[in-house]
Design an enzyme around this catalytic site. Structure first.
Site, PDB file in Angstrom:
ATOM      1  N   GLY A 141       6.377  -9.377  10.153  1.00  0.00           N
ATOM      2  CA  GLY A 141       7.815  -9.225   9.965  1.00  0.00           C
ATOM      3  C   GLY A 141       8.459 -10.591  10.013  1.00  0.00           C
ATOM      4  O   GLY A 141       7.837 -11.560  10.450  1.00  0.00           O
ATOM      5  N   CYS A 153       0.035 -10.612  12.514  1.00  0.00           N
ATOM      6  CA  CYS A 153       1.122 -11.597  12.438  1.00  0.00           C
ATOM      7  C   CYS A 153       2.226 -11.281  13.453  1.00  0.00           C
ATOM      8  O   CYS A 153       1.962 -11.316  14.650  1.00  0.00           O
ATOM      9  CB  CYS A 153       1.643 -11.685  11.006  1.00  0.00           C
ATOM     10  SG  CYS A 153       2.580 -13.189  10.717  1.00  0.00           S
ATOM     11  N   TYR A 154       3.426 -10.937  13.017  1.00  0.00           N
ATOM     12  CA  TYR A 154       4.470 -10.606  13.999  1.00  0.00           C
ATOM     13  C   TYR A 154       3.961  -9.540  14.963  1.00  0.00           C
ATOM     14  O   TYR A 154       4.242  -9.583  16.162  1.00  0.00           O
ATOM     15  CB  TYR A 154       5.736 -10.099  13.287  1.00  0.00           C
ATOM     16  CG  TYR A 154       6.847  -9.737  14.255  1.00  0.00           C
ATOM     17  CD1 TYR A 154       7.631 -10.727  14.822  1.00  0.00           C
ATOM     18  CD2 TYR A 154       7.081  -8.404  14.619  1.00  0.00           C
ATOM     19  CE1 TYR A 154       8.634 -10.405  15.735  1.00  0.00           C
ATOM     20  CE2 TYR A 154       8.078  -8.074  15.519  1.00  0.00           C
ATOM     21  CZ  TYR A 154       8.854  -9.082  16.076  1.00  0.00           C
ATOM     22  OH  TYR A 154       9.842  -8.761  16.975  1.00  0.00           O
ATOM     23  N   HIS A 209      -3.400 -12.671   7.800  1.00  0.00           N
ATOM     24  CA  HIS A 209      -3.178 -11.454   7.013  1.00  0.00           C
ATOM     25  C   HIS A 209      -4.475 -10.966   6.368  1.00  0.00           C
ATOM     26  O   HIS A 209      -4.862 -11.450   5.315  1.00  0.00           O
ATOM     27  CB  HIS A 209      -2.106 -11.715   5.948  1.00  0.00           C
ATOM     28  CG  HIS A 209      -0.760 -11.919   6.548  1.00  0.00           C
ATOM     29  ND1 HIS A 209       0.087 -10.871   6.825  1.00  0.00           N
ATOM     30  CD2 HIS A 209      -0.128 -13.032   6.982  1.00  0.00           C
ATOM     31  CE1 HIS A 209       1.194 -11.328   7.377  1.00  0.00           C
ATOM     32  NE2 HIS A 209       1.089 -12.638   7.494  1.00  0.00           N
ATOM     33  N   GLU A 260      -4.876  -8.280   4.885  1.00  0.00           N
ATOM     34  CA  GLU A 260      -4.590  -7.470   3.705  1.00  0.00           C
ATOM     35  C   GLU A 260      -4.501  -8.289   2.424  1.00  0.00           C
ATOM     36  O   GLU A 260      -4.545  -7.751   1.323  1.00  0.00           O
ATOM     37  CB  GLU A 260      -3.293  -6.666   3.921  1.00  0.00           C
ATOM     38  CG  GLU A 260      -2.006  -7.481   4.015  1.00  0.00           C
ATOM     39  CD  GLU A 260      -1.772  -8.118   5.386  1.00  0.00           C
ATOM     40  OE1 GLU A 260      -2.689  -8.107   6.221  1.00  0.00           O
ATOM     41  OE2 GLU A 260      -0.671  -8.650   5.610  1.00  0.00           O
ATOM     42  N   SER A 312       6.735  12.403 -19.627  1.00  0.00           N
ATOM     43  CA  SER A 312       7.289  11.225 -20.303  1.00  0.00           C
ATOM     44  C   SER A 312       6.245  10.471 -21.108  1.00  0.00           C
ATOM     45  O   SER A 312       6.583   9.630 -21.936  1.00  0.00           O
ATOM     46  CB  SER A 312       7.866  10.278 -19.257  1.00  0.00           C
ATOM     47  OG  SER A 312       6.813   9.748 -18.472  1.00  0.00           O
ATOM     48  N   GLY A 313       4.981  10.745 -20.840  1.00  0.00           N
ATOM     49  CA  GLY A 313       3.948   9.913 -21.446  1.00  0.00           C
ATOM     50  C   GLY A 313       3.434   8.899 -20.436  1.00  0.00           C
ATOM     51  O   GLY A 313       2.406   8.281 -20.636  1.00  0.00           O
ATOM     52  N   GLY A 314       4.175   8.721 -19.331  1.00  0.00           N
ATOM     53  CA  GLY A 314       3.754   7.788 -18.285  1.00  0.00           C
ATOM     54  C   GLY A 314       2.710   8.408 -17.363  1.00  0.00           C
ATOM     55  O   GLY A 314       2.449   9.613 -17.423  1.00  0.00           O
ATOM     56  N   VAL A 315       2.136   7.576 -16.501  1.00  0.00           N
ATOM     57  CA  VAL A 315       1.034   8.018 -15.645  1.00  0.00           C
ATOM     58  C   VAL A 315       1.463   9.102 -14.642  1.00  0.00           C
ATOM     59  O   VAL A 315       0.789  10.118 -14.482  1.00  0.00           O
ATOM     60  CB  VAL A 315       0.457   6.818 -14.843  1.00  0.00           C
ATOM     61  CG1 VAL A 315      -0.728   7.249 -14.002  1.00  0.00           C
ATOM     62  CG2 VAL A 315       0.073   5.693 -15.776  1.00  0.00           C
ATOM     63  N   ASP A 316       2.602   8.869 -13.983  1.00  0.00           N
ATOM     64  CA  ASP A 316       2.963   9.764 -12.880  1.00  0.00           C
ATOM     65  C   ASP A 316       3.203  11.195 -13.353  1.00  0.00           C
ATOM     66  O   ASP A 316       2.672  12.146 -12.779  1.00  0.00           O
ATOM     67  CB  ASP A 316       4.213   9.241 -12.150  1.00  0.00           C
ATOM     68  CG  ASP A 316       3.995   7.840 -11.598  1.00  0.00           C
ATOM     69  OD1 ASP A 316       2.814   7.452 -11.459  1.00  0.00           O
ATOM     70  OD2 ASP A 316       4.984   7.142 -11.337  1.00  0.00           O
ATOM     71  N   SER A 317       4.004  11.354 -14.403  1.00  0.00           N
ATOM     72  CA  SER A 317       4.275  12.724 -14.844  1.00  0.00           C
ATOM     73  C   SER A 317       3.018  13.352 -15.437  1.00  0.00           C
ATOM     74  O   SER A 317       2.775  14.550 -15.281  1.00  0.00           O
ATOM     75  CB  SER A 317       5.450  12.773 -15.829  1.00  0.00           C
ATOM     76  OG  SER A 317       5.157  12.039 -16.998  1.00  0.00           O
ATOM     77  N   LYS A 338       0.454   4.050  -6.353  1.00  0.00           N
ATOM     78  CA  LYS A 338       0.177   4.077  -7.796  1.00  0.00           C
ATOM     79  C   LYS A 338      -1.323   4.050  -8.100  1.00  0.00           C
ATOM     80  O   LYS A 338      -1.802   4.802  -8.959  1.00  0.00           O
ATOM     81  CB  LYS A 338       0.854   2.871  -8.457  1.00  0.00           C
ATOM     82  CG  LYS A 338       0.875   2.932  -9.959  1.00  0.00           C
ATOM     83  CD  LYS A 338       1.985   3.828 -10.422  1.00  0.00           C
ATOM     84  CE  LYS A 338       2.117   3.875 -11.918  1.00  0.00           C
ATOM     85  NZ  LYS A 338       3.340   4.572 -12.309  1.00  0.00           N
TER      86      LYS A 338
END
Ligand code: XMP
Length: 511
Positions: free
Chosen positions: A55, A82-83, A169, A171, A223-228, A367
């Protein structure tokens, strides 16, 4: 069913979502929650481990973010990063000091081979630092487990109380073997078994959705997008024909995409998919419009109108699907996080659909997890690995008025760029890559004739979340190939330029 959960307490650092993603990559489910979560809620959550993130604060600041000391008596393993590690040291009686300058970047580190955290990790190593304060003295009962030239306690632990701190870090990819350290914490210290896989998720969700939705009517805007696409496929697997998906073809998708939606979802998966062909309607509303905000507004409004007309034909439904994903719902330690709402493109839909409840089957997923679920469900790579794409589509990649001729040029140029980037094996490392038609025309010569055509710009960026981005260092020979092919194969192309601006100050899209 899934039982193992890790709690990641968010203290507002820039890498916090990344920490949560890295935990999940180790097949352990986690939630990223504000550090203010009450002890009661933490107990109810019943984590197998707790991580304190980094943080921006110093523990000595007035009102510095902190936790209830009771958390250290839960008996649940804690890892402070870290923090988070400074907070542990400070609260348990160690000493945190201010350094004169901030340490940022790679640093040589020595790990103690005795620590459970550093098992199978090369002891002389490189880590990623980003801090000003550092832990000077560890609290009593703690042992130092890692050191750098500037941090006498870059790692420390109390194995009795199962409390661990690291200044660096794990990550971030620059920390070599960082994922092993996280793995060690999760598996050696917290005793995780790794039950969070996308195959398990699909099985569980299909069962849950089947129970919840059986006999109900469900409507989805595709929509053609990944999520939908992934949300609809998951629900389709659970309830089959009781799901109706509506795909509004506004004519502003990239080459081949509208056809692919119909081919994959209706023809191959057998989904109940309605395609509303609204290409003419969008083009005529966009005629003469040059202002990008106006274009966005027109497209948003038209989309809702077309969808409403289709929804009316279908009648009342029980559920409306939204492709909300985890980054949309995370409440950051610093307040509302400034992430892009992946579902804002369909934000106006609830007002025009007669439904009882919204269903968001992907709201727990990052995602990359959504993409993996898509793979598990057998969706083709071209759908699952699709780049982020703006709701208003190619309309904001054409500067000035949108015409069918310009759309055609853009689709063809964009297609060539995509093909060449994929051929060069760069498609996974570049976040977004696309062509733009600018509003500046320049002179060219083709054969003996003089041409005067809009400049085509190529844009390619690397990014982790689209909030910041760097222009991609595409090799010259790949750029050359893209440029040559566009000039040779695409009508109305006589000059190609490459955008070498990062975000900020530029945005990713040109608009
Ligand atoms: P900018 O251009 O602001 O874009 O740097 C950041 C990211 O957002 C995408 N973008 C959109 N995504 N609906 C979306 O779902 C939109 O209206 C929209 N506009 C921009 C853009 O492609 C980039 O990934």
């Amino acid at each position: 069913m899934r039982h193992e959960k890790v709690l990641v307490l968010d203290f507002g650092g820039q890498y916090n979502q990344l920490i949560a993603r890295r935990v999940r990559e180790q097949n352990v489910y986690c939630d990223l929650v504000p550090y203010t979560m009450s002890m009661k809620k933490i107990r109810e959550y019943d984590p197998i481990g707790i991580i304190f993130t980094g943080g921006p604060n110093s523990v000595y600041e007035k009102d510095a973010p902190s936790v209830d000391p009771e958390i250290f008596r839960l008996g649940v393993p804690i890892l402070g990063i870290c923090y988070g590690c400074q907070l542990i040291a400070y609260m348990l009686g160690g000493e945190v000091a201010h350094a004169k300058t901030r340490e940022y970047g790679k640093s040589d580190i020595h790990y103690s081979a005795e620590s459970a955290l550093f098992q199978n990790v090369t002891s002389q190593n490189i880590c990623w630092m980003s801090h000003t304060d550092y832990v000077k003295e560890v609290p009593s009962g703690f042992k130092v487990t890692a050191k750098t030239a500037t941090c006498p306690a870059a790692g420390f632990e109390d194995i009795e109380r199962k409390i661990y701190g690291i200044q660096f870090h794990t990550e971030v990819h620059h920390t070599i073997e960082g994922e092993k350290i996280l793995h060690n914490f999760l598996y050696n210290v917290c005793g995780a078994t790794g039950d969070w896989t996308m195959a398990n998720f699909v099985d569980e969700q299909v069962a849950v959705l089947r129970k919840k939705l059986s006999g109900k009517k469900v409507l989805c805007a595709m929509s053609g997008g990944v999520d939908s696409a992934v949300a609809a496929t998951l629900i389709h697997r659970a309830i089959g024909e009781n799901l109706t998906s509506v795909f509004v073809d506004h004519g502003l998708l990239r080459k081949g995409e509208a056809e692919e939606v119909v081919d994959v979802f209706r023809d191959r998966l057998g989904m109940n998919l309605i395609k509303a062909d609204a290409r003419e309607r969008f083009l005529s509303r966009l005629a003469g419009v040059t202002d990008p905000e106006k274009k966005r507004k027109i497209i948003g409004d038209e989309f809702i109108k077309v969808f409403e007309a289709e929804a009316k034909k279908i009648g009342a439904v029980d559920f409306l699907v939204q492709g909300t994903i985890y980054p949309d719902v995370i409440e950051s330690g610093k307040g509302a996080s400034a992430v892009i709402k992946s579902h804002h493109n369909v934000g106006g839909l609830p007002s025009v659909v007669d439904f009882k409840e919204i269903i968001e089957p992907l709201r727990d997923l990052f995602k990359d997890e959504v993409r993996k679920v898509g793979e598990e469900l057998g969706l083709p790579e071209s759908v699952v690995q699709r780049q982020p794409f703006p709701g208003p589509g190619l309309a904001i990649r054409i500067m000035g008025e949108v015409t069918e001729e310009k759309l055609q040029t853009l689709r063809d140029a964009d297609f060539i760029m995509r093909e060449e980037i994929a051929k060069a094996g760069l498609n996974r490392e570049i976040w977004q890559y696309f062509a733009v038609i600018t509003s500046t025309s320049t002179v060219g010569v083709m054969g003996d004739a003089r041409t005067y055509e809009p400049v085509i710009a190529l844009r390619a960026v690397t990014s982790v979340d689209a909030m910041t981005a760097d222009w991609a260092r595409i090799p010259y020979d790949v750029l050359e190939k893209i440029s040559n092919r566009i000039i040779n194969e695409v009508a109305h192309a006589n000059r190609i330029v490459y955008d070498i601006t990062s975000k900020p100050p530029a945005t990713i899209e040109w608009e």
